[in-house]
Scaffold this active site. Structure first.
Site, PDB file in Angstrom:
ATOM      1  N   ALA A 118       0.851  -1.197   0.000  1.00 37.97           N
ATOM      2  CA  ALA A 118       0.000   0.000   0.000  1.00 37.97           C
ATOM      3  C   ALA A 118       0.876   1.233   0.000  1.00 37.97           C
ATOM      4  CB  ALA A 118      -0.916  -0.004   1.227  1.00 37.97           C
ATOM      5  N   GLU A 173       0.589   5.425   1.380  1.00 37.88           N
ATOM      6  CA  GLU A 173      -0.199   6.273   2.273  1.00 37.88           C
ATOM      7  C   GLU A 173      -0.545   7.632   1.720  1.00 37.88           C
ATOM      8  OE1 GLU A 173       4.197   7.104   3.406  1.00 37.88           O
ATOM      9  OE2 GLU A 173       2.998   5.388   2.806  1.00 37.88           O
ATOM     10  N   ASN A 174      -0.735   7.799   0.427  1.00 37.66           N
ATOM     11  CA  ASN A 174      -1.039   9.121  -0.119  1.00 37.66           C
ATOM     12  C   ASN A 174      -2.126   9.805   0.714  1.00 37.66           C
ATOM     13  OD1 ASN A 174       0.622   8.421  -2.458  1.00 37.66           O
ATOM     14  ND2 ASN A 174      -1.109   7.164  -3.074  1.00 37.66           N
ATOM     15  N   GLU A 191      -1.115   2.136   7.233  1.00 41.35           N
ATOM     16  CA  GLU A 191      -1.316   3.240   6.291  1.00 41.35           C
ATOM     17  C   GLU A 191      -2.119   4.383   6.902  1.00 41.35           C
ATOM     18  OE1 GLU A 191       0.480   3.187   3.690  1.00 41.35           O
ATOM     19  OE2 GLU A 191       1.058   1.110   4.063  1.00 41.35           O
ATOM     20  N   HIS A 203       0.072   6.606   8.877  1.00 40.78           N
ATOM     21  CA  HIS A 203       0.877   7.496   8.034  1.00 40.78           C
ATOM     22  C   HIS A 203       0.174   8.819   7.736  1.00 40.78           C
ATOM     23  CE1 HIS A 203       4.568   5.559   7.114  1.00 40.78           C
ATOM     24  NE2 HIS A 203       4.066   4.530   6.488  1.00 40.78           N
TER      25      HIS A 203
END
Length: 959
Positions: free
Chosen positions: A400, A402-403, A436, A439
């Site tokens: 994955a 973490e945008n 995520e 983050h």
């Protein structure tokens, strides 16, 4: 200059011919001799005139471009970081002018490029050339980006226009920003509406450092703002980084999507930008696409403008201050489900329509809502955006990314079908999501200044995988127990290599960035953070994190910022990083007192009685191993056999891991750990069994090709037999619901069955064969979910080729991603070398095996003693293909190199590895060096200790 070089130079200047222009160039018909003569004279005269004109023009340009950079005296890295890094690849400028089929009203002709400037010659070079520096100079700082994209999904190209508002910190004549694999068509620089344009002399791409250099005819003044407009185009690549494409099949039709992966240095492949984490700015993104698709980005859609020709432009809200590496967008035709948190954050999960319809995303959506609420309460800092989208994609280089506001997951790490998923799969999905979401605070809200401190985000996110999962499932004791086996024990083994490094290490160039994204940053960082939390006390530690996030939100921080904040909360003036407690416990052998020392208990040990033992590093909160003299080890083993519950579950697991690791390194006799696990027949807790299983696995791989391997095999089966019979096999599936109390019991049962089948327990083999044969004959899968992977693998290894073909067929037909994963891994368990070779070759076909899954296929074949040499040969034969595919993706190459080589253990294999390395000095050199050290350790262990081990085993089995 050759044709390729000339073409690259044209592309670098933005002057490459697009395909329609290239197609229009034809060959003129032959003409008469008279016409040829006239034409020759005209051409000669024209050529002389052209040469003269060019000479005058060049002289004028050279006189105007004196390259007297006003900021030349400023040190590189003026914005506060160390000197930076060079390029990861040598592409001159990417695809050139990508062919674009514009919709009506879009404009089919490319805007003429501004004059192209080439890098100065040797004679013209000045002492300071900002485009050659490993880091951006810091003379310019981005404030805001307006980014407009038009995506052509029918031919996988896109056109972009980026307007960057910049602040000039030091006077400069160059605008230098990152760009790679983009064809720049036009560059304009302006100050404001009154002052107007700043004349651009030219621009060029400098591939060595992946930058676009804009050369100006006048100096930009310090302390003033300017706007840089860049028009460009590029490909939506068929790879794993930048702006790339993926696909899936729905109702027999292949559908495509475009998605981004920018971390750590790949935003520059999608738009020219200041692609370092320190350069935070706001972003306003607009995406134009066909109306059959939808687009997503970090922020919600503000407005959508529909056009009559079937196109739509989505305008997204402006972001807060953020770095380029977690900017994101996607273009797809997915559907979604949504929920809302208590604080009003809208959470949506986007996936393939069939996955949404089956409810495969419901679990992830449910826990994401709870996790946002948990983190908001724990950190006392609200989630900063109005929404969070979770996007499940078929192809992605990592589990994955973490945008901020648009987290992207590979399908196997977020989609969960309750009727097809085991507890271990659910746990894996849970922990990836927990990681995520963390983050969004550690990484997105507060970002490391530079990549040398990547552990500031990855170490915290990895640690909170266990804290957050404990919040969701309080009875699972993840932080106090599972953390030991899955993080601490694993990373201490890796950290014991001479090729290891501190969690913070210097990053000067592109290859260094790959090196810091490793398990040391993730797992060692998490282990040190856990040690810190236990040292400070969890409530003080929590307050320190709250202050750290509050002080640095929307900005950047370095490790000293963290130490400063935590130290203030500890009310101390010294650095707490280098101080840790060695907590110990003393007791008489055979003690029945199960008391555990409190967190604040201290002991002064003056002397120990004859039968008393000493235990250090209570519950393994410290990041170190403890060795004892043989007398103390034997007393601890005696205590475990008499009454193991006197020691806590964590202490029992820690003793097992320490004993195996110290024996492997030669600090203990080889029999000590094997004597210790004799007590497991009475062990009812999962964690010590898990520690033993993880320690036995690498030892098994060292011995599994030996003639007398059966002696080791028999000894392990003897230790497992009692518990295997006692626990039996699971009777029913979980029907989508997990009783928290059953987690420890079911995971223990699974661990013991795995050991029994792996080491050849006859009943286990018979049970697995019966279950898989029943599935084949009835076409109804009654195999319990929590042991399906064990049964599939065992069945494939024991039964004939027809079973392999059946599993292969099921792999292609199933749509459940959890099932697809274990079916593919089961195919690697075959004893048939022809089938293993067939699978290895099929793994490189992206239509058969997804790119990210091919690595797992190769690694699992390498773990199979019948396929280890096949995988090793395949790796060497296909290295160029594999390196091209995975070389730029963090972790993927290092994971592949480690997985294929970690169980090589002969002098011949070591020699092959060293010879292979002689011809390679690329970015994976560090991974190869670590592989050599691992194989050398394997060979040395076999030489020094293998006979000792087998001699003891022979005696132990005779008694």
């Amino acid at each position: 200059m050759g044709e390729d070089a000339a073409a690259a130079a044209l592309r670098a200047g933005g002057r490459g011919l697009s395909d329609p222009w290239a197609d229009s160039v034809g060959v003129r018909p032959r003409t008469t001799e008279r016409h040829i003569t006239v034409h020759k004279r005209l051409v000669l005269a024209f050529a002389v005139s052209l040469v003269a004109l060019l000479a005058v023009t060049m002289l004028a340009v050279l006189l105007s471009l004196r390259f007297d950079e006003c900021g030349a005296s400023a040190a590189p890295g003026a914005d506060g970081g160390p000197a930076g890094f060079p390029a990861r690849d040598g592409n001159a400028s990417g695809p050139g002018a990508a062919r674009r089929d514009h919709p009506a009203g879009e404009g089919g002709e490319a805007t003429p490029a501004t004059p192209s400037a080439q890098p100065p010659s040797e004679e013209e070079r000045e002492p300071w050339r900002p485009w050659t520096q490993l880091r951006l100079s810091g003379h310019l700082k981005p404030l805001h980006y307006n980014l407009m994209l038009t995506a052509f999904m029918e031919n996988f190209t896109f056109a972009g226009e980026v307007n960057v508002e910049i602040a000039c910190r030091n006077a400069t004549r160059y605008v230098v920003l990152h760009a790679s694999r983009v064809a720049v068509e036009k560059v304009q620089v302006a100050e404001d509406r009154v002052a107007g344009a700043v004349p651009v002399a030219g621009f060029f791409l400098y591939p060595q450092t992946q930058v676009l250099v804009v050369v100006l005819n006048r100096t930009l003044d310090a302390h003033r703002n300017y706007n840089v407009k860049i028009v460009y185009n590029a490909l939506i690549e068929n790879e794993l980084l930048g702006f790339f494409r993926s696909s899936y099949v729905l109702h027999g039709e292949r559908r495509f999507l475009g998605v981004t992966q920018f971390s750590p240095t790949h935003a520059r492949k999608a738009f020219p930008c200041f692609d370092e984490p320190i350069y935070k700015a706001t972003f306003k993104i607009s995406i134009k696409h066909q109306a059959t698709y939808l687009s997503l980005s970090n922020m919600p859609v503000e407005t959508s403008v529909f056009e009559e020709d079937g196109w739509v432009t989505d305008h997204f809200s402006q972001t807060p201050l953020m770095s380029t590496y977690y900017l994101a967008w996607a273009i797809c035709n997915f559907t979604y489900r949504e929920t809302t948190t208590k604080s009003g954050v809208v959470v949506r999960l986007y996936a393939r329509p069939d996955a949404i319809r089956r409810g495969s995303g419901d679990y992830a959506l449910h826990i994401t809502k709870r996790l946002i609420e948990f983190y908001e309460d724990y950190f006392k800092v609200p989630y900063s955006l109005p929404k969070l989208d979770l996007l499940a994609v078929p192809k992605h280089p990592y589990a994955a990314m973490e945008n901020w506001g648009l987290s992207i997951f590979v399908e196997q790490r977020i989609l969960l079908d309750p009727s097809m998923s085991s507890i271990s799969y659910l746990l894996d999905v849970t922990m990836v999501i927990v990681h995520e979401i963390c983050h969004q605070w550690f990484g997105d809200l507060v970002t490391p200044v530079w990549w040398e401190d990547v552990w500031l985000k990855e170490g915290f996110a990895h640690y909170f995988e266990f804290v957050g999962t404990d919040y969701l499932y309080p009875g699972w004791n993840m932080e106090k127990q599972r953390f030991l086996t899955d993080v601490l024990h694993e990373v201490m083994l890796l950290d014991g290599l001479a090729s290891s490094h501190p969690v913070s290490q210097e990053v000067l160039q592109a290859t260094d960035i790959d090196k810091v994204f490793d398990w040391i940053a993730y797992k060692k960082g998490a282990a040190l953070i856990r040690m810190l939390a236990n040292f400070m006390g969890h409530s003080v530690f929590q307050r320190g994190l709250q202050d750290y996030l509050t002080i640095h939100k929307y900005g950047n921080a370095a490790r000293n910022d963290l130490w400063s904040t935590l130290s203030e909360n500890m009310n101390t003036s010294y650095s707490i990083w280098w101080h840790s407690k060695l907590r110990v416990r003393a007791a008489r052998s055979g003690s029945n007192e199960p008391a555990v020392p409190s967190e604040r208990e201290h002991h002064r040990i003056t002397s120990l009685g004859k039968g008393s033992w000493l235990l250090g590093n209570i519950n393994q909160t410290g990041y170190f191993r403890v060795n004892y003299d043989l007398r103390n080890w034997r007393l601890l083993i005696e205590q475990l056999i008499r009454n193991h519950e006197v020691l806590s579950v964590s202490n029992r697991a820690g003793l097992i891991d320490d004993a195996f690791s110290l024996a492997r390194a030669g600090y203990l006799p080889q029999n000590i750990p094997l004597e210790m696990i004799r007590y497991l027949a009475e062990e009812k807790d999962f964690l010590p069994w898990h520690a033993a299983s993880r320690a036995l696995y690498p030892l098994d791989k060292l011995l599994d090709r030996m003639e007398n391997y059966n002696v080791f095999n028999e000894y392990i089966l003897k230790q497992v037999a009692t518990t295997y019979i006692k626990l039996g096999w699971p009777k029913n599936n979980f029907n989508g619901s997990l009783v928290q109390a059953s987690y420890q019991h079911e995971e223990l049962r699974r661990e013991v069955i795995m050991l029994a089948c792996s080491f050849g327990n006859k009943h286990c083999h018979q049970q697995a064969s019966t279950l898989i044969s029943d599935w084949i004959s009835s076409n109804r899968n009654r195999i319990p979910l929590n042991v399906r992977d064990i049964v599939y693998c065992t069945g494939v290894s024991l039964l004939d080729e027809d079973v392999w073909e059946f599993i292969w067929m099921k792999f292609h037909s199933t749509t459940a991603v959890s099932e697809k994963k274990i079916l593919l891994e089961a195919l690697t368990c075959s004893d048939d070398r022809n089938l293993l070779n067939r699978l290895l070759n099929l793994s490189l076909n992206s239509d058969v095996v997804l790119d990210q899954d091919a690595i797992d296929v190769i690694i699992h074949v390498a773990r199979n003693p019948h396929g280890r040499d096949l995988a090793w040969k395949f790796f060497r034969d296909k290295w160029k293909i594999l390196n091209t595919r995975y070389g730029e993706a963090l972790f993927m190459n290092s994971k592949l190199i480690s997985g294929v080589t970690e169980y090589l253990n002969t002098e011949g294999e070591l020699k092959e590895l060293k010879n292979f390395m002689k011809n390679y000095d690329g970015e994976a050199a560090a991974s190869f060096a670590r592989a050599v050290e691992t194989v050398e350790t394997n060979v040395r262990w076999k030489t020094l200790y293998q006979d000792e081990l087998f001699q003891w085993l022979g005696k132990a089995l005779r008694h």
